[in-house]
Design a protein around this motif. Structure first.
Motif, short mmCIF file in Angstrom:
data_model
loop_
_atom_site.label_atom_id
_atom_site.label_comp_id
_atom_site.label_asym_id
_atom_site.label_seq_id
_atom_site.Cartn_x
_atom_site.Cartn_y
_atom_site.Cartn_z
N VAL A 39 -87.54 97.22 -22.61
CA VAL A 39 -88.39 97.95 -21.67
C VAL A 39 -89.62 98.44 -22.42
O VAL A 39 -89.51 99.21 -23.39
N VAL A 40 -90.79 98.01 -22.00
CA VAL A 40 -92.03 98.41 -22.66
C VAL A 40 -92.29 99.90 -22.41
O VAL A 40 -92.22 100.37 -21.26
N LEU A 41 -92.58 100.62 -23.49
CA LEU A 41 -92.84 102.06 -23.38
C LEU A 41 -94.31 102.30 -23.06
O LEU A 41 -95.20 101.76 -23.70
N ARG A 42 -94.53 103.12 -22.04
CA ARG A 42 -95.90 103.39 -21.59
C ARG A 42 -96.24 104.88 -21.80
O ARG A 42 -95.37 105.69 -22.08
N GLU A 43 -97.50 105.17 -21.59
CA GLU A 43 -98.02 106.54 -21.60
C GLU A 43 -97.78 107.22 -22.95
O GLU A 43 -96.80 107.91 -23.18
N TRP A 44 -98.73 107.02 -23.83
CA TRP A 44 -98.65 107.52 -25.21
C TRP A 44 -99.68 108.61 -25.44
O TRP A 44 -100.81 108.53 -24.95
N ASP A 45 -99.29 109.62 -26.17
CA ASP A 45 -100.23 110.59 -26.72
C ASP A 45 -100.31 110.34 -28.22
O ASP A 45 -99.28 110.34 -28.92
#
Length: 585
Positions: free
Chosen positions: A469-475
């Motif tokens: 599962v590709v991880l999204r929304e990065w800080d």
């Protein structure tokens, strides 16, 4: 008109026969408070000239800017050289190699993948033109034509090992001339027929780089250039180190014998290095042949003048050789500098990095992780942060890997390390809950400085997935770490694991050179009074960091260590003896 001119087999300087006996001394690898000392010691060894590169990436941190302050005050360095009675060989690049971050090419330029580096691509030459438009007027008063010390200027650097774009080299030559450089121009290439052919410019003096096989190298240079001075612009008398390798040395007797052969042949020489100095802060380069290999902090180079400025056996041996071929000052050889008495520093305060990253770098939000270059970060670290979608064990996969070393944490707990040099892209982690925080702290270990991989990206180099599962929304928190003032409120803390800044104070009566030893510490960065000494790593070979006396002050001093992994002690040692590791001869 150039003060230095060529004859059929040598040089003349203002009409008199002249042989260049030079040594490399890079101002940007020496504390400015020690420039005068190092230049004096160069003259006392018998040198009549010093050579320096000019690192574009530091002088121009952004397009349209020019930094000539502090460590980068090249005009002051040139003025001091002239006051010492030394001439200067100036090597402004634009590419310098030098085991320096990115070979001196700025990250804001190399991050554009459409630009053909070191070529006549207008996007590249336009950037050079903009830089030279700012730099060269500042240096004009120091050219020999204006009564200054600079007697010759290099065009590019070992270009024959990289490309064969004659139009590019011609553009650089003409660009120097258009901007008022009247001095002798030269190129330098490895003493290989193909390299000399590809890297030379008609009408410009060709010189060679080599450390041995003196006779063969001079013959190749003469075969390429039937008339003119024979000159070795980089006479390699030592070498540099990578992390995890032995410390490279070359015996004084062997190097002196080669120098004797070179001078006896009537050649001119630039000793590389006369004084190597230090890759302070985040300035070291790297090589990438089969694997990525970063260069250590010390650039001692087993040079005649050691990293701390002390004459080595090679200094004495070279002085004797030079005295047989040229005048040597009738003055005593300098004694080693005073050293600080051994001192123990207790680091009793701590600031956790993961908790305070937001104060050290303004976060950048993106759907996919951005590279360091995309965030405008030339060097340092980035802390990437997102969440894991599910609980349980899973494979964390970094598409295209990391640049260059990534530490992974789940809800603050260490989960593993990935290293570019080992081609690592995946590791198994356990998420204690859905929505667990994932932190990835990535260190830029130094930009490749030689070959086709200059400008390789740093940070996270592609999407990251957890069990597919590709991880999204990065800080992402860019951490240049140029200013540690936000950490002034560090508090007592006995914790010794996890990335953290460890703070300690110590007293000095009279500032003097010293060496920071860190037994029991693992890997990180060190500052004294805000001066960034560079990287440490128990992988070696280097076991101490050089601390220049001008970085200290009488009275209270502060040591800060960014320990990335863990320590078994709360102490550091200031010692009077360097340890650069087990030697490889």
């Amino acid at each position: 008109m150039s003060a230095l001119t060529t004859t059929a087999d040598g040089f003349t300087l203002r009409g008199e026969p002249f042989r260049i006996i030079s040594g490399a001394l890079h101002y940007f690898r020496v504390h400015p408070g020690q420039w005068a000392d190092r230049l004096r010691k160069a003259r006392l060894m018998g040198l009549n000239t010093v050579e320096t590169y000019v690192p574009w990436n530091l002088h121009q941190p952004a397009p349209g800017t020019l930094d000539l302050e502090g460590l980068l005050d090249l005009p002051r360095y040139l003025r001091l050289a002239q006051e010492e009675g030394l001439h200067v060989l100036l090597r402004p690049g634009p590419y310098i190699c030098a085991e320096w971050d990115g070979g001196g090419l700025p990250a804001w330029l190399t991050s554009d993948r459409d630009i053909r580096l070191r070529s006549s691509d207008p996007r590249f030459t336009d950037a050079i033109d903009g830089y030279f438009d700012l730099l060269l007027p500042e240096l004009a008063p120091f050219m020999a034509a204006a009564g200054g010390p600079v007697i010759a200027v290099q065009v590019e650097n070992e270009y024959g090992a990289y490309g064969n774009d004659a139009a590019y080299l011609k553009h650089l030559e003409q660009g120097l001339r258009r901007r008022g450089v009247e001095e002798l121009l030269f190129t330098c290439d490895q003493a290989d027929p193909a390299h000399l052919e590809a890297g030379s410019i008609p009408g410009v003096l060709a010189t060679g780089t080599f450390g041995g096989k003196i006779g063969q190298s001079l013959e190749r240079l003469r075969a390429h250039q039937p008339q003119g001075p024979l000159m070795c612009t980089e006479f390699w008398i030592g070498w540099f180190d990578h992390w995890g390798e032995p410390h490279h040395v070359r015996s004084a007797d062997d190097a002196a014998a080669s120098l004797e052969t070179l001078l006896a042949a009537g050649a001119s020489v630039n000793i590389y290095m006369f004084h190597g100095g230090t890759n302070f802060a985040f300035t070291n380069g790297a090589n990438h042949d089969h694997a990525y290999s970063p260069v250590v902090t010390s650039y001692d180079y087993d040079a005649p003048l050691a990293e701390s400025g002390d004459p080595s056996p090679k200094y004495h041996a070279f002085r004797e050789v030079i005295a047989r071929h040229a005048p040597v000052p009738d003055e005593p050889v300098p004694a080693p500098s005073p050293k600080l008495p051994p001192t123990t520093v207790t680091l009793d305060r701590r600031t956790p990095l993961l908790d305070r990253a937001g104060e050290l770098g303004v976060p950048v939000h993106s759907r996919e992780p951005l590279t360091m270059e995309a965030m405008g970060l030339r060097a340092g670290f980035v802390l990437y942060r997102t969440t894991l979608p599910t609980a349980g064990d899973g494979v964390l996969h970094f598409t295209h890997g990391v640049g260059d070393r990534a530490q992974v944490f789940v809800d603050g707990a260490p989960a593993g390390v990935l290293e570019h040099e080992h081609h690592q892209e995946s590791l198994t982690v356990r998420a204690p809950r859905a929505g667990a925080r994932l932190d990835v702290l990535v260190e830029n270990m130094g930009g490749v400085n030689y070959g086709p991989r200059i400008g390789d990206d740093k940070g996270l180099l592609g999407p990251v997935s957890f069990d597919g599962v590709v991880l999204r929304e990065w800080d992402a928190h860019p951490l240049a770490l140029n200013d540690l003032a936000p950490l002034a409120d560090a508090t007592p803390d006995a914790t010794r694991a996890g990335p953290a800044f460890h703070h300690g104070t110590f007293h000095v009566d009279t500032p003097a050179d010293t060496f920071l030893a860190l037994p029991g510490w693992t890997k990180g960065q060190a500052w004294i009074n805000g001066f960034n000494l560079g990287r440490y790593w128990n992988r070696g070979p280097q076991r101490t960091l050089y601390v220049p006396a001008p970085a200290l002050r009488a009275g209270a001093n502060e040591l800060v260590l960014l320990e990335l992994d863990a320590t078994v002690t709360s102490r550091a040692l200031l010692t009077d003896t360097p340890d650069l590791g087990v030697e490889k001869i």
